[in-house]
Write a protein that holds these residues in place. Structure first.
Motif: not given
Length: 386
Positions: A278-285, A287-288
């Motif tokens: 989930a953290r990877c998905a949020r990072a992509l969302d 722009g991290e």
């Protein structure tokens, strides 16, 4: 490459999978645990899966119990859970249900990545079309794969996003393996490894281990299409990567981890895997920037995790530093905490003082036998009542 055929069944499979990802509900979860079926007195593996499957008919466990290659193994699914907050109880409940079912059959079960002394020659592959086909294709490779793991499925909305989450997760596969390592003994040998399972399975199967980084669904679909059109695969599950977009479900599946003998550690490991996804998905969302390491560098850490598990060092591939594995994983837990709070996983995120491999290795150094050590692990598989 063979000429594309728009009517080929694999193209329909890929189109339908893409549609499912586009419609997916973020961060629903399922966990799959692979268990060994045991004689309760000797703790030897027993080829009794068909008996277990028959006994499960009509029970709450029936839809969540499936075969997994050999007749001395059973896979238990927690089923689709709306959020991680529902997962720990589901893991405990399924283990308790399996224990009650097996007790009626005079059986027990274990959950280390390998059985400490059982030999592959004594195991029987179950008679299903899927496993008959794998037997035909892989021969000795599949015969030797008497291993047990824990897998997570996390739903990701958006096909391109799912592929990019998969690529991001590659970077931390060694950390997840180091936490989960539980298989220092295999076929009566003290292997000197913390995860003999990974060496037996991931180093032997084709299309396994760390995948290449991909950035779009079209890239992933092109590769899958190539495999089908060249006769390299005839089932999508024959991509045995350690992390993969699953074509039957709109999920990203993490497959790197050893099975967990201790139920609490299974719950904690699941929390880390789901939170990281989930953290990877949020990072992509948001722009991290996320690292895109080549497989050759991730494989350096993978070997360290196989050999030394949580007791060794891992490389910080961005900085070029060498750090204790525990420090690397503590940093990872800190990074995932914002999303862990959101999905209800934070109370379960913790590192054990020793993981299962370390406990077993320490007991061996004290002079305990493989039988004594394995019995201790088996006793932790079922949650205490109440």
């Amino acid at each position: 490459m063979a000429e594309a055929n728009s009517t080929a069944p694999w193209n329909r499979l890929l189109d339908e999978a893409r549609e499912r990802f586009e419609a997916a509900e973020d961060f629903t979860v399922s966990i799959e645990e692979e268990f060994s079926l045991l004689d309760p007195e000797t703790l030897d593996l027993v080829n009794r899966f068909e008996d277990v499957q028959a006994a499960a008919k009509g029970t709450a466990l029936e839809p969540n119990l499936v075969g997994e290659l050999i007749a001395s193994e059973v896979e238990i699914k927690v089923g689709k859970q709306a959020s991680f907050a529902d997962v720990p109880a589901a893991i405990a409940d399924r283990r308790a249900e399996l224990a009650a079912l097996l007790e009626r059959l005079g059986l027990a079960f274990g959950a280390t990545g390998t059985h400490p002394w059982a030999h592959w020659r004594d195991q029987r592959i179950i008679d299903t079309p899927h496993y008959r086909r794998n037997d035909e294709l892989l021969q000795y490779v599949v015969w030797r794969n008497n291993t047990f793991g824990i897998h997570t499925h996390v739903a990701i909305r958006g096909a391109d996003r799912a592929v990019r989450v998969t690529s991001a997760l590659r970077n931390w596969l060694p950390e997840l393996l180091a936490v989960s390592a539980s298989s220092p003994f295999h076929e009566g040998v003290d292997t000197g490894l913390h995860s003999a399972r990974t060496q037996v399975f991931t180093r032997a199967f084709p299309r396994c281990g760390v995948p290449d980084p991909l950035q779009s669904w079209d890239e992933h679909a092109e590769y899958v299409r190539f495999l089908y059109e060249t006769g390299s695969v005839d089932e999508h599950t024959q991509l045995w990567w350690s992390v993969r977009p699953h074509l039957a479900f709109p999920t990203v599946e993490i497959r790197i981890c050893d099975a967990q003998p201790d139920v609490g550690e299974a719950q904690s490991l699941a929390a880390l895997m789901v939170s990281l996804t989930a953290r990877c998905a949020r990072a992509l969302d948001e722009g991290e920037a996320l690292p895109v390491q080549p497989p050759r560098l991730i494989e350096e850490n993978m070997w360290r995790a196989i050999r030394y598990g949580l007791s060794g060092d891992l490389l910080d591939l961005e900085r070029g530093d060498v750090l204790p594995a525990r420090a690397r994983i503590e940093r990872l837990i800190e990074w995932v905490l914002p999303v862990a709070d959101e999905i209800g996983a934070t109370p379960w995120l913790r590192l054990p003082e020793q993981n299962a491999a370390e406990r077993q290795i320490a007991r061996r150094a004290e002079g305990a036998s493989l039988e004594e050590i394995y019995a201790e692990q088996v006793r932790t598989t079922v949650p205490a009542p109440g």
